[in-house]
Design a protein around this motif. Sequence first.
Motif, PDB file in Angstrom:
ATOM      1  N   VAL A  39      -1.697   5.796  -2.949  1.00  0.00           N
ATOM      2  CA  VAL A  39      -0.976   4.562  -3.395  1.00  0.00           C
ATOM      3  C   VAL A  39       0.054   4.432  -2.308  1.00  0.00           C
ATOM      4  O   VAL A  39       0.051   3.152  -1.881  1.00  0.00           O
ATOM      5  CB  VAL A  39      -0.233   4.648  -4.849  1.00  0.00           C
ATOM      6  CG1 VAL A  39       0.474   3.401  -5.244  1.00  0.00           C
ATOM      7  CG2 VAL A  39      -1.544   4.860  -5.932  1.00  0.00           C
ATOM      8  N   GLY A  40       0.862   5.214  -2.056  1.00  0.00           N
ATOM      9  CA  GLY A  40       1.899   5.012  -1.141  1.00  0.00           C
ATOM     10  C   GLY A  40       1.494   4.530   0.269  1.00  0.00           C
ATOM     11  O   GLY A  40       1.953   3.646   0.834  1.00  0.00           O
ATOM     12  N   LEU A  41       0.209   5.420   0.611  1.00  0.00           N
ATOM     13  CA  LEU A  41      -0.406   4.962   1.918  1.00  0.00           C
ATOM     14  C   LEU A  41      -0.734   3.532   1.900  1.00  0.00           C
ATOM     15  O   LEU A  41      -0.694   2.805   3.020  1.00  0.00           O
ATOM     16  CB  LEU A  41      -1.387   5.965   2.520  1.00  0.00           C
ATOM     17  CG  LEU A  41      -1.991   5.639   3.806  1.00  0.00           C
ATOM     18  CD1 LEU A  41      -0.894   5.708   4.895  1.00  0.00           C
ATOM     19  CD2 LEU A  41      -3.210   6.791   3.778  1.00  0.00           C
ATOM     20  N   GLU A  42      -1.514   3.242   0.842  1.00  0.00           N
ATOM     21  CA  GLU A  42      -1.960   1.880   0.639  1.00  0.00           C
ATOM     22  C   GLU A  42      -0.851   0.897   0.887  1.00  0.00           C
ATOM     23  O   GLU A  42      -1.123  -0.184   1.664  1.00  0.00           O
ATOM     24  CB  GLU A  42      -2.583   1.734  -0.735  1.00  0.00           C
ATOM     25  CG  GLU A  42      -3.127   0.175  -0.993  1.00  0.00           C
ATOM     26  CD  GLU A  42      -3.241   0.122  -2.554  1.00  0.00           C
ATOM     27  OE1 GLU A  42      -3.282  -1.035  -2.997  1.00  0.00           O
ATOM     28  OE2 GLU A  42      -3.313   1.187  -3.404  1.00  0.00           O
ATOM     29  N   TYR A  43       0.191   0.825   0.169  1.00  0.00           N
ATOM     30  CA  TYR A  43       1.307  -0.206   0.218  1.00  0.00           C
ATOM     31  C   TYR A  43       2.159  -0.061   1.680  1.00  0.00           C
ATOM     32  O   TYR A  43       2.490  -0.931   2.083  1.00  0.00           O
ATOM     33  CB  TYR A  43       1.992  -0.075  -0.881  1.00  0.00           C
ATOM     34  CG  TYR A  43       1.280  -0.644  -2.289  1.00  0.00           C
ATOM     35  CD1 TYR A  43       1.273  -1.694  -2.192  1.00  0.00           C
ATOM     36  CD2 TYR A  43       0.833   0.176  -3.185  1.00  0.00           C
ATOM     37  CE1 TYR A  43       0.374  -2.521  -3.375  1.00  0.00           C
ATOM     38  CE2 TYR A  43       0.205  -0.255  -4.233  1.00  0.00           C
ATOM     39  CZ  TYR A  43      -0.027  -1.599  -4.281  1.00  0.00           C
ATOM     40  OH  TYR A  43      -0.748  -2.047  -5.420  1.00  0.00           O
ATOM     41  N   VAL A  44       2.109   1.201   1.967  1.00  0.00           N
ATOM     42  CA  VAL A  44       2.851   1.140   3.426  1.00  0.00           C
ATOM     43  C   VAL A  44       2.174   0.478   4.463  1.00  0.00           C
ATOM     44  O   VAL A  44       2.760  -0.394   5.277  1.00  0.00           O
ATOM     45  CB  VAL A  44       3.182   2.636   3.971  1.00  0.00           C
ATOM     46  CG1 VAL A  44       3.592   2.677   5.234  1.00  0.00           C
ATOM     47  CG2 VAL A  44       4.107   3.454   3.038  1.00  0.00           C
ATOM     48  N   LEU A  45       0.747   0.666   4.518  1.00  0.00           N
ATOM     49  CA  LEU A  45      -0.061  -0.152   5.689  1.00  0.00           C
ATOM     50  C   LEU A  45      -0.085  -1.633   5.291  1.00  0.00           C
ATOM     51  O   LEU A  45      -0.063  -2.266   6.061  1.00  0.00           O
ATOM     52  CB  LEU A  45      -1.400   0.547   5.555  1.00  0.00           C
ATOM     53  CG  LEU A  45      -1.483   2.224   5.953  1.00  0.00           C
ATOM     54  CD1 LEU A  45      -3.036   2.556   5.874  1.00  0.00           C
ATOM     55  CD2 LEU A  45      -1.112   2.028   7.459  1.00  0.00           C
ATOM     56  N   LEU A  46      -0.218  -1.834   3.903  1.00  0.00           N
ATOM     57  CA  LEU A  46      -0.086  -3.278   3.558  1.00  0.00           C
ATOM     58  C   LEU A  46       0.914  -4.190   3.951  1.00  0.00           C
ATOM     59  O   LEU A  46       0.945  -5.366   4.526  1.00  0.00           O
ATOM     60  CB  LEU A  46      -0.679  -3.438   2.046  1.00  0.00           C
ATOM     61  CG  LEU A  46      -0.685  -4.790   1.250  1.00  0.00           C
ATOM     62  CD1 LEU A  46      -1.584  -5.641   2.047  1.00  0.00           C
ATOM     63  CD2 LEU A  46      -0.700  -4.611  -0.117  1.00  0.00           C
ATOM     64  N   PHE A  47       1.982  -3.677   3.584  1.00  0.00           N
ATOM     65  CA  PHE A  47       3.387  -4.267   3.825  1.00  0.00           C
ATOM     66  C   PHE A  47       3.529  -4.211   5.341  1.00  0.00           C
ATOM     67  O   PHE A  47       4.201  -5.283   5.846  1.00  0.00           O
ATOM     68  CB  PHE A  47       4.722  -3.513   2.951  1.00  0.00           C
ATOM     69  CG  PHE A  47       4.441  -4.023   1.510  1.00  0.00           C
ATOM     70  CD1 PHE A  47       4.111  -4.932   1.108  1.00  0.00           C
ATOM     71  CD2 PHE A  47       4.565  -2.835   0.642  1.00  0.00           C
ATOM     72  CE1 PHE A  47       4.269  -5.465  -0.219  1.00  0.00           C
ATOM     73  CE2 PHE A  47       4.666  -2.888  -0.705  1.00  0.00           C
ATOM     74  CZ  PHE A  47       4.576  -4.378  -1.135  1.00  0.00           C
ATOM     75  N   ALA A  48       3.209  -3.508   5.999  1.00  0.00           N
ATOM     76  CA  ALA A  48       3.549  -3.506   7.365  1.00  0.00           C
ATOM     77  C   ALA A  48       2.469  -4.675   8.087  1.00  0.00           C
ATOM     78  O   ALA A  48       2.961  -5.180   8.831  1.00  0.00           O
ATOM     79  CB  ALA A  48       3.245  -1.945   8.097  1.00  0.00           C
ATOM     80  N   TRP A  49       1.259  -4.539   7.491  1.00  0.00           N
ATOM     81  CA  TRP A  49       0.479  -5.790   8.164  1.00  0.00           C
ATOM     82  C   TRP A  49       0.925  -7.058   7.492  1.00  0.00           C
ATOM     83  O   TRP A  49       0.961  -7.960   8.461  1.00  0.00           O
ATOM     84  CB  TRP A  49      -0.972  -5.496   7.431  1.00  0.00           C
ATOM     85  CG  TRP A  49      -1.891  -6.490   8.320  1.00  0.00           C
ATOM     86  CD1 TRP A  49      -2.135  -7.504   7.873  1.00  0.00           C
ATOM     87  CD2 TRP A  49      -2.918  -6.277   9.218  1.00  0.00           C
ATOM     88  NE1 TRP A  49      -3.181  -8.320   8.858  1.00  0.00           N
ATOM     89  CE2 TRP A  49      -3.639  -7.168   9.368  1.00  0.00           C
ATOM     90  CE3 TRP A  49      -3.041  -5.023   9.871  1.00  0.00           C
ATOM     91  CZ2 TRP A  49      -4.803  -7.386  10.330  1.00  0.00           C
ATOM     92  CZ3 TRP A  49      -4.107  -4.997  10.842  1.00  0.00           C
ATOM     93  CH2 TRP A  49      -4.925  -6.105  11.144  1.00  0.00           C
TER      94      TRP A  49
END
Length: 352
Positions: free
Chosen positions: A327-337
């Motif tokens: 979950v953390g990896l999902e949102y780190v990548l999403l918010f960065a994009w």
Amino acid sequence: NPFDHLPMYYLENDVQVKGITHELFKAYDSKNFYTVYPPVAQAQFGSACWVFPESIYWSSVFMKLWLFVFETGSIYLIYRLLTHFDMPVRNTLLYALNPLIVFEIVGNLHFEGAMIFFLMLAVYLLVKNKWSLSAMAFALSICSKLLTLMFLPFFIKKMGWVKSFKYCLIVGMSCILLFIPIVNADFLSNFSDSLNLYFQKLEFNASLYYFFRWIGFKIYGYNKIAFIGPALAVMAGLFILFLAFYVQKKWSDKITEIDWPLMFKFWLFSICAYLFCTTTMHPWYVCLPVALCVFTNYRFPIIWSYLIFFTYINYSYVPYQENLWVVGLEYVLLFAWLIGECITNDEKFISL
């Protein structure tokens, strides 16, 4: 009436209903919850059970046919709208060929398909100046799943108070007519109980909520979902109203004309604000942002639609548990994009 009794009522009281068996309930996770599906979805459920009352397989096929028709209509309407707005028609494929759309709507029977179709139909009819029919289509979208209700405030600044009032009045009256068959003395309390589950009890793949939950554990030593969930819902609502009544006016002062590319952008950020603040973020919730983003220069919902597939790993654990690293990896990548796109595509977001 699905709002009269909990699903367990029928087994506990030995009420005989065709198709309802002990085997069915073993595979059912919501035995003690009232339904949250509004009347258009209920009508499709009911039609499938009426045609195939004793076959789970064929009733599901019948419901998938409904959603296949809606999906075909959505793809056609997206194509027509992109053509009308002089946008690249190839953007249609971003929705039509998206694996999440194919897998979750027709494949897994999620009624975002109906909601998106009627929303696109409402926009198409509004573009063609068929206001009353558009409002009725918008009501059908709301009564498929309630999420598109949050888009109505954006019409006020663009149509003016008089036209928007008439439009919303037709939407409201149409919703009332659609709800009449299932409304009774117990409806409001039972329906609201189910909606509260999504803000005060259920947890899955959340972003901001998990961050504040972690802070709550650090400070109080237990889960503060009963407070954090509603607080985030209020925060999302205020942000949507901020977009509708302040930002929209700041960016465009034309009252008599709807700037549809800008409107779709506001709708996209409204639904994403809600989804970022929810305590329960199922993969199929991303279908609506994917549909809206094809009318904008933002592609973070497409990225999200791929990243969110990794959350299915949670269902592989026995007993069930949520892998917060995923979950953390999902949102780190999403918010960065997302931040990168805001900086690259739209300087106005920086000025906010």
